[in-house]
Design a protein around this motif. Structure first.
Motif, PDB file in Angstrom:
ATOM      1  N   ASP A 217       0.883  -1.153   0.000  1.00 62.48           N
ATOM      2  CA  ASP A 217       0.000   0.000   0.000  1.00 62.48           C
ATOM      3  C   ASP A 217       0.938   1.225   0.000  1.00 62.48           C
ATOM      4  O   ASP A 217       2.096   1.114   0.416  1.00 62.48           O
ATOM      5  CB  ASP A 217      -0.828  -0.052   1.292  1.00 62.48           C
ATOM      6  CG  ASP A 217      -1.654   1.185   1.496  1.00 62.48           C
ATOM      7  OD1 ASP A 217      -2.691   1.288   0.851  1.00 62.48           O
ATOM      8  OD2 ASP A 217      -1.243   2.051   2.290  1.00 62.48           O
ATOM      9  N   ILE A 218       0.488   2.345  -0.448  1.00 62.08           N
ATOM     10  CA  ILE A 218       1.393   3.501  -0.527  1.00 62.08           C
ATOM     11  C   ILE A 218       1.150   4.499   0.600  1.00 62.08           C
ATOM     12  O   ILE A 218       2.025   4.743   1.429  1.00 62.08           O
ATOM     13  CB  ILE A 218       1.303   4.144  -1.923  1.00 62.08           C
ATOM     14  CG1 ILE A 218       1.906   3.150  -2.937  1.00 62.08           C
ATOM     15  CG2 ILE A 218       2.074   5.474  -1.957  1.00 62.08           C
ATOM     16  CD1 ILE A 218       1.886   3.603  -4.359  1.00 62.08           C
ATOM     17  N   ASP A 219      -0.062   5.057   0.625  1.00 63.39           N
ATOM     18  CA  ASP A 219      -0.336   6.107   1.612  1.00 63.39           C
ATOM     19  C   ASP A 219      -0.447   5.518   3.011  1.00 63.39           C
ATOM     20  O   ASP A 219      -1.277   4.648   3.242  1.00 63.39           O
ATOM     21  CB  ASP A 219      -1.655   6.829   1.250  1.00 63.39           C
ATOM     22  CG  ASP A 219      -1.407   8.286   0.979  1.00 63.39           C
ATOM     23  OD1 ASP A 219      -0.641   8.898   1.737  1.00 63.39           O
ATOM     24  OD2 ASP A 219      -1.967   8.799  -0.014  1.00 63.39           O
TER      25      ASP A 219
ATOM     26  N   THR B 220      -2.319   0.710  -4.695  1.00 65.18           N
ATOM     27  CA  THR B 220      -2.862   1.850  -3.936  1.00 65.18           C
ATOM     28  C   THR B 220      -4.298   2.153  -4.340  1.00 65.18           C
ATOM     29  O   THR B 220      -4.663   1.965  -5.508  1.00 65.18           O
ATOM     30  CB  THR B 220      -1.983   3.107  -4.147  1.00 65.18           C
ATOM     31  OG1 THR B 220      -2.570   4.220  -3.461  1.00 65.18           O
ATOM     32  CG2 THR B 220      -1.823   3.474  -5.619  1.00 65.18           C
ATOM     33  N   ASN B 221      -5.071   2.620  -3.392  1.00 62.15           N
ATOM     34  CA  ASN B 221      -6.407   3.130  -3.707  1.00 62.15           C
ATOM     35  C   ASN B 221      -6.319   4.582  -4.158  1.00 62.15           C
ATOM     36  O   ASN B 221      -7.348   5.216  -4.400  1.00 62.15           O
ATOM     37  CB  ASN B 221      -7.344   3.000  -2.503  1.00 62.15           C
ATOM     38  CG  ASN B 221      -8.115   1.700  -2.532  1.00 62.15           C
ATOM     39  OD1 ASN B 221      -7.954   0.898  -3.451  1.00 62.15           O
ATOM     40  ND2 ASN B 221      -8.955   1.480  -1.531  1.00 62.15           N
ATOM     41  N   GLY B 222      -5.129   5.113  -4.234  1.00 63.47           N
ATOM     42  CA  GLY B 222      -4.926   6.469  -4.728  1.00 63.47           C
ATOM     43  C   GLY B 222      -5.410   6.590  -6.169  1.00 63.47           C
ATOM     44  O   GLY B 222      -5.559   5.593  -6.878  1.00 63.47           O
TER      45      GLY B 222
ATOM     46  N   GLN C  70     -12.875   3.195  -6.263  1.00 62.30           N
ATOM     47  CA  GLN C  70     -12.596   2.601  -4.946  1.00 62.30           C
ATOM     48  C   GLN C  70     -13.722   2.957  -3.982  1.00 62.30           C
ATOM     49  O   GLN C  70     -14.553   3.808  -4.292  1.00 62.30           O
ATOM     50  CB  GLN C  70     -11.231   3.044  -4.399  1.00 62.30           C
ATOM     51  CG  GLN C  70     -11.023   4.542  -4.379  1.00 62.30           C
ATOM     52  CD  GLN C  70     -10.932   5.111  -2.992  1.00 62.30           C
ATOM     53  OE1 GLN C  70     -11.594   4.633  -2.066  1.00 62.30           O
ATOM     54  NE2 GLN C  70     -10.140   6.144  -2.835  1.00 62.30           N
TER      55      GLN C  70
ATOM     56  N   ASP D  82     -13.293   3.515  -0.357  1.00 64.41           N
ATOM     57  CA  ASP D  82     -12.913   4.007   0.978  1.00 64.41           C
ATOM     58  C   ASP D  82     -13.895   5.068   1.468  1.00 64.41           C
ATOM     59  O   ASP D  82     -14.225   6.000   0.736  1.00 64.41           O
ATOM     60  CB  ASP D  82     -11.515   4.652   0.957  1.00 64.41           C
ATOM     61  CG  ASP D  82     -10.407   3.640   0.756  1.00 64.41           C
ATOM     62  OD1 ASP D  82     -10.690   2.423   0.856  1.00 64.41           O
ATOM     63  OD2 ASP D  82      -9.258   4.053   0.495  1.00 64.41           O
TER      64      ASP D  82
ATOM     65  N   LYS E 130      -9.082  -1.720  -3.563  1.00 67.91           N
ATOM     66  CA  LYS E 130      -9.069  -2.590  -2.382  1.00 67.91           C
ATOM     67  C   LYS E 130     -10.306  -2.260  -1.565  1.00 67.91           C
ATOM     68  O   LYS E 130     -10.648  -1.091  -1.462  1.00 67.91           O
ATOM     69  CB  LYS E 130      -7.811  -2.299  -1.537  1.00 67.91           C
ATOM     70  CG  LYS E 130      -6.513  -2.645  -2.228  1.00 67.91           C
ATOM     71  CD  LYS E 130      -5.317  -2.144  -1.438  1.00 67.91           C
ATOM     72  CE  LYS E 130      -5.180  -0.635  -1.472  1.00 67.91           C
ATOM     73  NZ  LYS E 130      -3.984  -0.103  -0.794  1.00 67.91           N
TER      74      LYS E 130
HETATM   75  O1  G3P Z   1      -7.998   6.843   0.272  1.00 67.49           O
HETATM   76  C1  G3P Z   1      -7.315   7.070  -0.945  1.00 67.49           C
HETATM   77  C2  G3P Z   1      -5.814   6.919  -0.863  1.00 67.49           C
HETATM   78  O2  G3P Z   1      -5.204   7.990  -0.207  1.00 67.49           O
HETATM   79  C3  G3P Z   1      -5.390   5.608  -0.243  1.00 67.49           C
HETATM   80  O3  G3P Z   1      -4.122   5.259  -0.725  1.00 67.49           O
HETATM   81  O4  G3P Z   1      -2.066   3.947  -0.910  1.00 67.49           O
HETATM   82  O5  G3P Z   1      -3.342   3.945   1.227  1.00 67.49           O
HETATM   83  O6  G3P Z   1      -4.278   2.775  -0.747  1.00 67.49           O
HETATM   84  P1  G3P Z   1      -3.420   3.889  -0.255  1.00 67.49           P
END
Ligand code: G3P
Ligand code: MG
Length: 342
Positions: free
Chosen positions: A22-24, A60-62, A211, A213, A253
């Motif tokens: 995952d990135i963020d 990533t969900n980015g 996504q 989230d 995800k």
């Molecule tokens: O919620 C969107 C994004 O900032 C999430 O990124 O890398 O945590 O999947 P990540």
């Protein structure tokens, strides 16, 4: 010799594992490096006792930028190379939809960046909400439409064309306008603005979200609403206005389709770095969000590692979606433990 034997066993083990990052909240916070992220990638890129590359991809969900631009920015922050073929954003698997829909409404993101994303994916006729506002400003009564926005939009006569599908690629920057236009299209006859469907189900065009989230951590003291809450708002509005449930497709995800796509990406990345087109036996997902990274990985049979550098702030493990491989202070601890485990 025995040393060589041990060595070759280790090499085999290194090829039998793969990491999905995952990135963020794991490697970066927005544009800020999480320091252990840099060292982690150096190790996996070959700075280890075997001098071997350990397969890893990014999931990533980015969203909201073309993959190439995001990779460019990320590899600078992380001081490690990242290749297009090891990188999945929430909307990356949606590129496959360009085969099925000719004209699409693309929603979300900054300026016209998502138009660019859709162009890269091969969509032919791309419409963004601003194109529609520029054509008929009365569609969004509270919208202040600037001269610059007008100059950069691409108005067409939307009363003469059908929009075949709606793709929410990224967070809406203007809920009122975007929701109004999406609702108008969902209630129209086959995506023709200026019409009202006689049968709300058979004449309704499909809607996709990149996504789901609910919340996204930002600089604000408590997380901000994200695509998931935007979607729930739309579903409730649609039900209130039509009496029908809104069917929709969600990517990202923890949706199954995204994990299947990730498997394909890992397999072909193995071919690229080790000339072996196979899926490694043990896959480790390193994530900070139990409700997306961890639940998705658990359901898909991956080893899940939860880190404490992002969304998760809890105790020993998450109560609802516990990581099955463990909870770690940061990404480096997780990767070191996983490598030892092999
Ligand atoms: O919620 C969107 C994004 O900032 C999430 O990124 O890398 O945590 O999947 P990540
Ligand atoms: Mg995260």
């Amino acid at each position: 010799s025995q040393v060589q034997d041990i060595e070759s066993v280790k090499v085999k083990a290194a090829k039998d594992m793969a990491f999905v990052f995952d990135i963020d909240g794991v490697l970066v916070h927005g544009d800020r490096l999480i320091p252990e992220g840099k060292r982690t990638l150096e190790i996996l890129n070959g700075d280890n006792e075997l001098g071997i590359k350990i397969p890893h991809i990014f999931l990533t969900n980015g969203s909201g930028k073309p993959e190439a631009a995001r990779i460019d920015q990320l590899s600078k922050i992380l001081h490690n190379p990242i290749h297009l073929d090891q990188f999945i954003q929430s909307h990356t698997p949606m590129r496959a939809l360009s085969e099925y829909y000719e004209t699409v409404l693309v929603v979300g993101g900054e300026g016209y960046k998502c138009r660019e994303v859709a162009e890269h994916y091969g969509f032919k006729n791309i419409v963004v909400p601003n194109d529609i506002v520029a054509w008929d400003q009365t569609i969004a009564p509270y919208r202040q439409f600037t001269a610059e926005e007008k100059a950069t939009s691409r108005p067409r006569d939307f009363s003469k064309m059908n929009i075949d599908a709606i793709m929410v690629f990224s967070d809406s920057r203007d809920y009122a306008t975007d929701m109004q236009i999406i609702m108008d299209l969902l209630r129209s006859e086959n995506g023709r603005l200026g019409t009202m469907a006689k049968d709300p189900i058979s004449q309704r065009i499909p809607i996709y979200f990149s996504q789901g989230d609910m919340l996204c951590p930002t600089e604000h003291w408590t997380p901000r609403m994200s695509q998931g809450t935007f979607r729930i708002g739309l579903e409730a509005m649609y039900k209130a206005l039509t009496g029908e449930e809104l069917e929709r497709v969600v990517y990202g995800k923890p949706e199954l389709a995204t994990y299947k796509y990730a498997d394909e990406v890992i397999t072909s990345w193995m071919e690229t770095i080790h000339q072996e087109e196979k899926l490694p036996k043990n896959i480790y997902m390193i994530g900070d969000n139990p409700a997306s990274d961890i639940i998705g990985g658990n359901n898909y049979g991956w080893n899940t590692c939860l880190v404490r550098t992002g969304v998760f702030q809890g105790g020993d493990n998450d109560e609802n979606n516990p990581a099955n491989f463990g909870v770690f202070t940061n990404v480096l601890e997780a990767v070191k433990t996983a490598v030892k485990n092999e």
